[in-house]
Design a protein around this motif. Structure first.
Motif, short mmCIF file in Angstrom:
data_model
loop_
_atom_site.label_atom_id
_atom_site.label_comp_id
_atom_site.label_asym_id
_atom_site.label_seq_id
_atom_site.Cartn_x
_atom_site.Cartn_y
_atom_site.Cartn_z
N ARG A 194 -35.98 15.04 29.44
CA ARG A 194 -34.84 14.82 30.33
C ARG A 194 -34.91 13.52 31.12
O ARG A 194 -33.88 13.00 31.55
N TYR A 195 -36.10 13.00 31.38
CA TYR A 195 -36.22 11.84 32.26
C TYR A 195 -36.89 10.63 31.60
O TYR A 195 -36.47 9.49 31.82
N PRO A 216 -36.89 9.25 28.64
CA PRO A 216 -36.08 8.31 27.87
C PRO A 216 -35.25 7.34 28.74
O PRO A 216 -34.81 6.31 28.25
N TYR A 217 -35.07 7.65 29.98
CA TYR A 217 -34.24 6.84 30.87
C TYR A 217 -35.06 5.97 31.84
O TYR A 217 -34.49 5.28 32.68
N MET A 218 -36.37 5.98 31.70
CA MET A 218 -37.21 5.25 32.64
C MET A 218 -36.98 3.75 32.59
O MET A 218 -36.94 3.09 33.62
N ASP A 219 -36.81 3.18 31.40
CA ASP A 219 -36.57 1.74 31.32
C ASP A 219 -35.28 1.35 32.03
O ASP A 219 -35.24 0.35 32.76
N LYS A 220 -34.25 2.14 31.86
CA LYS A 220 -32.98 1.87 32.54
C LYS A 220 -33.15 2.01 34.05
O LYS A 220 -32.61 1.21 34.82
N ALA A 221 -33.91 3.01 34.48
CA ALA A 221 -34.14 3.21 35.91
C ALA A 221 -34.88 2.03 36.52
O ALA A 221 -34.56 1.61 37.64
N GLN A 232 -32.44 -0.84 36.96
CA GLN A 232 -31.57 -0.58 38.11
C GLN A 232 -32.32 -0.76 39.43
O GLN A 232 -31.79 -1.34 40.38
N TRP A 262 -40.69 1.00 40.89
CA TRP A 262 -40.66 0.43 39.54
C TRP A 262 -41.93 -0.33 39.24
O TRP A 262 -42.36 -0.40 38.10
#
Length: 63
Positions: A21-22, A24-29, A32, A52
């Motif tokens: 759930r989380y 896969p989105y770490m690079d985008k986070a 941001q 980050w």
């Protein structure tokens, strides 16, 4: 508070399944988060983030 976080994140006591759930989105986070102030002194008076830095260090650990 914990219940509210669980409700908003749509997970219960069975676990959050971080890898699915989380993670896969770490690079985008990280991308941001870099848009906000990250200097320790700026963070006193501004909304920002320097988490980050830790995430990037963990990703590079052992390379």
């Amino acid at each position: 508070m914990s219940r509210e976080v669980s409700n908003r994140a749509h997970h219960g006591k069975s676990g959050i399944n971080f890898a699915r759930r989380y993670l896969p989105y770490m690079d985008k986070a990280v991308i941001q988060a870099k848009k906000f102030p990250d200097d320790e002194y700026e963070l006193v008076d501004s909304i920002g983030c320097n988490l980050w830095r830790l995430i990037e260090e963990l990703k590079n650990y052992g390379k």
